[in-house]
Write a protein that holds these residues in place. Structure first.
Motif, PDB file in Angstrom:
ATOM      1  N   THR A   1      -2.839   7.508   2.907  1.00  0.00           N
ATOM      2  CA  THR A   1      -2.504   6.085   2.799  1.00  0.00           C
ATOM      3  C   THR A   1      -1.786   5.581   4.042  1.00  0.00           C
ATOM      4  OG1 THR A   1      -0.459   6.591   1.627  1.00  0.00           O
ATOM      5  CG2 THR A   1      -2.393   6.069   0.288  1.00  0.00           C
TER       6      THR A   1
ATOM      7  N   ALA B   1      -6.592  10.905  -1.560  1.00  0.00           N
ATOM      8  CA  ALA B   1      -5.370  10.332  -0.999  1.00  0.00           C
ATOM      9  C   ALA B   1      -4.570  11.364  -0.219  1.00  0.00           C
ATOM     10  CB  ALA B   1      -4.517   9.737  -2.112  1.00  0.00           C
TER      11      ALA B   1
ATOM     12  N   VAL C   1       0.834  -1.202   0.000  1.00  0.00           N
ATOM     13  CA  VAL C   1       0.000   0.000   0.000  1.00  0.00           C
ATOM     14  C   VAL C   1       0.869   1.251   0.000  1.00  0.00           C
ATOM     15  CG1 VAL C   1      -1.576   1.342   1.464  1.00  0.00           C
ATOM     16  CG2 VAL C   1      -2.027  -1.051   1.033  1.00  0.00           C
ATOM     17  N   SER C   2       2.024   1.190   0.646  1.00  0.00           N
ATOM     18  CA  SER C   2       2.851   2.390   0.775  1.00  0.00           C
ATOM     19  C   SER C   2       3.931   2.514  -0.303  1.00  0.00           C
ATOM     20  CB  SER C   2       3.509   2.424   2.159  1.00  0.00           C
ATOM     21  OG  SER C   2       4.347   1.306   2.340  1.00  0.00           O
TER      22      SER C   2
ATOM     23  N   VAL D   1      -4.312   3.605   5.836  1.00  0.00           N
ATOM     24  CA  VAL D   1      -4.586   2.315   5.202  1.00  0.00           C
ATOM     25  C   VAL D   1      -3.491   1.318   5.578  1.00  0.00           C
ATOM     26  CG1 VAL D   1      -4.882   1.102   3.016  1.00  0.00           C
ATOM     27  CG2 VAL D   1      -5.824   3.391   3.301  1.00  0.00           C
ATOM     28  N   SER D   2      -2.242   1.746   5.521  1.00  0.00           N
ATOM     29  CA  SER D   2      -1.162   0.840   5.885  1.00  0.00           C
ATOM     30  C   SER D   2      -1.195   0.519   7.375  1.00  0.00           C
ATOM     31  CB  SER D   2       0.191   1.405   5.470  1.00  0.00           C
ATOM     32  OG  SER D   2       0.446   2.625   6.122  1.00  0.00           O
TER      33      SER D   2
ATOM     34  N   GLY E   1      -1.938   2.378  -2.674  1.00  0.00           N
ATOM     35  CA  GLY E   1      -2.788   2.967  -1.640  1.00  0.00           C
ATOM     36  C   GLY E   1      -3.631   4.108  -2.173  1.00  0.00           C
ATOM     37  N   ASP E   2      -3.050   4.932  -3.043  1.00  0.00           N
ATOM     38  CA  ASP E   2      -3.806   6.033  -3.654  1.00  0.00           C
ATOM     39  C   ASP E   2      -4.939   5.495  -4.516  1.00  0.00           C
ATOM     40  OD1 ASP E   2      -1.983   7.654  -2.428  1.00  0.00           O
ATOM     41  OD2 ASP E   2      -1.141   8.478  -4.283  1.00  0.00           O
TER      42      ASP E   2
END
Length: 132
Positions: free
Chosen positions: A80, A67, A46-47, A83-84, A56-57
């Motif tokens: 993001t 994002a 994701v990163s 998310v991570s 992630g975006d």
């Protein structure tokens, strides 16, 4: 520039650690703790930035969310990171609770490293926002 260099260096080190751990002679069973490695690898994916593509975006865009906190020129806070974190926190917990399964130990350590970097980055971001 320094934070980007630090991030890429640590990501490269983590990838090498994962590769060397998998290549070693493994006698551990695959179990619940193995999810720790999978979640930490997804958190890294994701990163990561693959050229102009950031998974992630794209994931946030798919969910209809921006994002960046300033989407006009992609500046300020990058969402993001959340998310991570959603992937790294369960990875750490699973690796901590099931240390004898395949991949649990390396998944836990990847999560610890990344969560530490996220906390440090958030502190620097908050300090920079206060100084403006």
């Amino acid at each position: 520039m320094f934070s980007m260099l630090l991030t890429y260096s640590i990501q490269a080190i983590v990838i090498l650690l994962v590769i060397f751990t998998v290549l070693r002679n493994n006698r551990k069973k695959i179990g619940r703790g193995s999810l720790s490695l999978l979640l930490s690898l997804l958190g890294m994916a994701v990163s990561f930035e693959f050229g102009d593509y950031i998974f992630g975006d794209q994931l946030l865009s798919f969910l209809g969310m921006p994002a960046w906190s300033n989407p006009v020129n992609n500046t300020r806070f990058h969402y993001t990171i959340f998310v991570s974190s959603i992937l790294f926190i369960p990875s750490f917990i699973i690796g901590y609770k099931n240390p004898k399964d395949f991949g649990a130990l390396i998944g836990k350590w990847i999560s610890i490293i990344y969560l530490s970097l996220i906390v440090i980055s958030l502190l620097f971001f908050m300090i920079s926002c206060l100084s403006e």
